[in-house]
Design a protein around this motif. Structure first.
Motif, PDB file in Angstrom:
ATOM      1  N   LYS A 158       3.222  34.424 -12.259  1.00 57.78           N
ATOM      2  CA  LYS A 158       3.200  35.209 -11.009  1.00 57.78           C
ATOM      3  C   LYS A 158       2.227  36.382 -11.102  1.00 57.78           C
ATOM      4  O   LYS A 158       1.373  36.569 -10.240  1.00 57.78           O
ATOM      5  CB  LYS A 158       4.588  35.792 -10.688  1.00 57.78           C
ATOM      6  N   THR A 159       2.399  37.195 -12.157  1.00 56.83           N
ATOM      7  CA  THR A 159       1.612  38.423 -12.237  1.00 56.83           C
ATOM      8  C   THR A 159       0.132  38.093 -12.444  1.00 56.83           C
ATOM      9  O   THR A 159      -0.751  38.759 -11.887  1.00 56.83           O
ATOM     10  CB  THR A 159       2.174  39.323 -13.367  1.00 56.83           C
ATOM     11  N   THR A 160      -0.139  37.037 -13.196  1.00 61.46           N
ATOM     12  CA  THR A 160      -1.527  36.584 -13.363  1.00 61.46           C
ATOM     13  C   THR A 160      -2.125  36.222 -12.002  1.00 61.46           C
ATOM     14  O   THR A 160      -3.269  36.585 -11.690  1.00 61.46           O
ATOM     15  CB  THR A 160      -1.558  35.349 -14.306  1.00 61.46           C
ATOM     16  N   ASN A 329       0.612  26.122 -11.679  1.00 57.24           N
ATOM     17  CA  ASN A 329      -0.148  26.769 -12.755  1.00 57.24           C
ATOM     18  C   ASN A 329      -0.109  25.867 -13.991  1.00 57.24           C
ATOM     19  O   ASN A 329       0.792  25.063 -14.143  1.00 57.24           O
ATOM     20  CB  ASN A 329       0.473  28.137 -13.057  1.00 57.24           C
ATOM     21  N   ARG A 330      -1.067  26.027 -14.878  1.00 57.38           N
ATOM     22  CA  ARG A 330      -1.207  25.163 -16.068  1.00 57.38           C
ATOM     23  C   ARG A 330      -1.167  23.700 -15.628  1.00 57.38           C
ATOM     24  O   ARG A 330      -0.511  22.861 -16.236  1.00 57.38           O
ATOM     25  CB  ARG A 330      -0.090  25.437 -17.066  1.00 57.38           C
TER      26      ARG A 330
HETATM   27  N1  LIG Z   1      -3.064  29.248 -16.425  1.00 57.03           N
HETATM   28  C1  LIG Z   1      -2.638  29.837 -17.544  1.00 57.03           C
HETATM   29  N2  LIG Z   1      -3.060  29.369 -18.741  1.00 57.03           N
HETATM   30  C2  LIG Z   1      -2.633  29.955 -19.888  1.00 57.03           C
HETATM   31  N3  LIG Z   1      -1.810  30.987 -19.946  1.00 57.03           N
HETATM   32  C3  LIG Z   1      -1.357  31.492 -18.788  1.00 57.03           C
HETATM   33  C4  LIG Z   1      -1.749  30.945 -17.524  1.00 57.03           C
HETATM   34  N4  LIG Z   1      -1.137  31.649 -16.559  1.00 57.03           N
HETATM   35  C5  LIG Z   1      -0.416  32.598 -17.177  1.00 57.03           C
HETATM   36  N5  LIG Z   1      -0.545  32.518 -18.509  1.00 57.03           N
HETATM   37  C6  LIG Z   1       0.098  33.369 -19.519  1.00 57.03           C
HETATM   38  O1  LIG Z   1       1.492  33.202 -19.403  1.00 57.03           O
HETATM   39  C7  LIG Z   1       2.162  34.426 -19.642  1.00 57.03           C
HETATM   40  C8  LIG Z   1       3.049  34.750 -18.459  1.00 57.03           C
HETATM   41  O2  LIG Z   1       2.219  35.020 -17.351  1.00 57.03           O
HETATM   42  P1  LIG Z   1       2.639  36.075 -16.244  1.00 57.03           P
HETATM   43  O3  LIG Z   1       3.055  37.345 -16.866  1.00 57.03           O
HETATM   44  O4  LIG Z   1       1.566  36.084 -15.236  1.00 57.03           O
HETATM   45  O5  LIG Z   1       3.930  35.316 -15.667  1.00 57.03           O
HETATM   46  P2  LIG Z   1       5.066  35.888 -14.713  1.00 57.03           P
HETATM   47  O6  LIG Z   1       5.543  34.735 -13.900  1.00 57.03           O
HETATM   48  O7  LIG Z   1       4.590  37.073 -13.986  1.00 57.03           O
HETATM   49  O8  LIG Z   1       6.167  36.306 -15.771  1.00 57.03           O
HETATM   50  P3  LIG Z   1       7.483  37.192 -15.499  1.00 57.03           P
HETATM   51  O9  LIG Z   1       8.459  36.251 -14.851  1.00 57.03           O
HETATM   52  O10 LIG Z   1       7.902  37.618 -16.858  1.00 57.03           O
HETATM   53  O11 LIG Z   1       7.087  38.310 -14.616  1.00 57.03           O
HETATM   54  C9  LIG Z   1       1.089  35.466 -19.912  1.00 57.03           C
HETATM   55  O12 LIG Z   1       0.924  35.598 -21.281  1.00 57.03           O
HETATM   56  C10 LIG Z   1      -0.155  34.853 -19.272  1.00 57.03           C
HETATM   57  O13 LIG Z   1      -1.335  35.278 -19.916  1.00 57.03           O
END
Ligand SMILES: Nc1ncnc2c1ncn2[C@@H]1O[C@H](COP(=O)(O)OP(=O)(O)OP(=O)(O)O)[C@@H](O)[C@H]1O
Ligand SMILES: [Mg+2]
Length: 424
Positions: A158-160, A329-330
């Motif tokens: 999400k945050t990414t 994502n991924r």
């Molecule tokens: N497409 C991607 N490929 C590889 N790594 C990724 C990708 N997207 C996100 N990540 C990695 O996955 C991890 C989690 O990403 P992120 O913090 O954006 O998720 P989030 O959904 O916001 O997490 P949370 O629920 O904890 O807030 C981070 O280390 C980020 O760098």
């Protein structure tokens, strides 16, 4: 009844005498915590009694003669906003959203236990009316587009997405963009955007007047490269309740509504990061959004919870289908499932496909520079993120997969989840 003056004063509204008697009996067990100060047997009486008695909380049936409980709740909110707990019979759950929008704080399905009743009344008396209903109705001058990024599983990206979407939408300063961290307890958006905020969202919620665009200017942390204004999450988790919970300085105010309205009045885009929950600030963000991006990844537990989340957004909250888009994502970490299989299992098309690139993601997070700002040539993840920003800016019409042939079942059943399991 205590008569001590400290008891929670309850107005009891139900057309059934028996229900009113049994609720009174339940409350009498609570040794003076509650005092039934009035009773009404229809919505019209309820509105009049609420104005006359000004109770701390109203327990309100839905189906009643003269005026139903939802209309009566809306009227009470116009006159004397107070906490309302709706009571209803099994099968009327579809009224939930309407009741909440009318201003009800909570909802009990008959038959309910004494504990459920006491808990709902106690918390409604403390928190007052539902802030979704208390939202200011006056339309602001400018109506920037609000995009909320959500997921039903943590760590899916999400945050990414928020950091890259906000930076991508800003397009080198041509467009004004605000990014808001509503992951109120553990938000990391400011770090991901490489800003050091002097103030956070909680400072806005400590203002004694309505939050205006003027106030935002002092609280947003500006990211140098993109110009995005970042509204950071509170510095400590327990401060979250000052934003959307019982810790609010003024419980009749919906701070999150005020913040989103002030931001959209001054920015072309407002991109909102969230936590994995249906807590109040997320529900407000969904309601205020033009677009909700549901992020998931090709892995069965994430897909299972995503299907449930989509059910809530589309069937329970009844958002139009084009208000909710999906981000896989991924997307290249695929084992045994095609993108079409995933879309069919979710019952909606996959709108955006973002490939995996652990190294680029970690470097971006550690340096605080979103990938779209680096313009690395030939980087599939940067290209995909930039395309997503361009599409979102233009209305996001294209989809990555075909619209699934299978439609999710109506009525809130999590049928898509079962279809997913059917693939294995
Ligand atoms: N497409 C991607 N490929 C590889 N790594 C990724 C990708 N997207 C996100 N990540 C990695 O996955 C991890 C989690 O990403 P992120 O913090 O954006 O998720 P989030 O959904 O916001 O997490 P949370 O629920 O904890 O807030 C981070 O280390 C980020 O760098
Ligand atoms: Mg996050």
């Amino acid at each position: 009844m205590s008569g001590t003056g400290k008891a929670i004063r309850v107005l009891l509204v139900d057309d059934s005498y028996l229900v009113r008697q049994s609720v009174k009996a339940m409350l009498e067990f609570e040794s003076g915590e509650f005092e039934v100060v009035g009773e009404a047997e229809n919505g019209l009486q309820a509105v009049a009694e609420a104005a006359r008695l000004v109770p701390d909380v109203v327990l309100m049936d839905i189906n009643m003669p003269e005026m139903d409980g939802i209309s009566a709740t809306a009227k009470i909110m116009e006159q004397h906003p107070i906490g309302v707990v709706i009571i209803s019979v099994q099968g009327e759950q579809d009224y939930l959203r309407r009741a909440m929008k009318a201003g009800a704080r909570d909802y009990l399905v008959k038959p309910f236990t004494c504990e459920e009743l006491v808990g709902a009344l106690r918390s409604a008396a403390v928190s007052g009316p539902n802030p979704l209903a208390a939202a200011p109705v006056a339309a602001p001058k400018r109506q920037g587009k609000v995009i909320t990024v959500f997921s039903t599983k943590g760590g899916v990206g999400k945050t990414t997405m928020v950091a890259n979407l906000a930076a991508g939408l800003a397009g080198g300063g041509k467009t004004t963009v605000a990014a808001v961290d509503l992951d109120l307890e553990f938000g990391t958006l400011a770090t991901m955007m490489g800003v050091r905020p002097q103030a956070t969202i909680v400072d806005l919620c400590r203002l004694h007047t309505t939050i205006t665009p003027d106030h935002l200017g002092r609280v947003l942390a500006r990211q140098q490269t993109s110009g995005v204004g970042v509204l950071a999450a509170p510095p400590l988790p327990h401060l979250a309740s000052e934003v959307d919970g019982d810790g609010r300085a003024d419980r009749s105010r919906a701070y999150v509504v005020e913040i989103i309205e002030a931001l959209r009045a001054t920015h072309d885009f407002v991109v909102i990061d969230t936590s994995v929950s249906f807590r109040e600030c997320n529900l407000i963000a969904f309601d205020k959004s033009d677009l909700i991006l549901m992020v998931t990844q090709p892995e069965i537990t994430a897909l299972e919870s995503t299907a449930k989340g989509l059910d809530v957004l589309l069937d329970r909250l009844e958002y139009p289908r084009d208000k909710v888009q999906t981000v896989l994502n991924r997307c290249d970490n695929i084992v045994g499932l095609s993108h079409e299989d995933i879309a069919n299992s979710l019952g909606v098309p996959l709108t955006y496909l973002i490939p995996s690139d652990p190294q680029a993601c970690v470097v971006a997070a550690n340096t605080g520079v979103p990938m779209v700002l680096k313009r690395v040539k030939g980087s599939p993840i940067t290209d995909a993120l930039s395309r997503m920003a361009t599409q979102v800016a233009g209305g996001g019409k294209e989809v990555a997969t075909a619209v699934p042939a299978l439609k999710p079942a109506a009525g809130g059943s999590p049928a898509p989840v079962r279809r997913l399991f059917g693939f294995f």
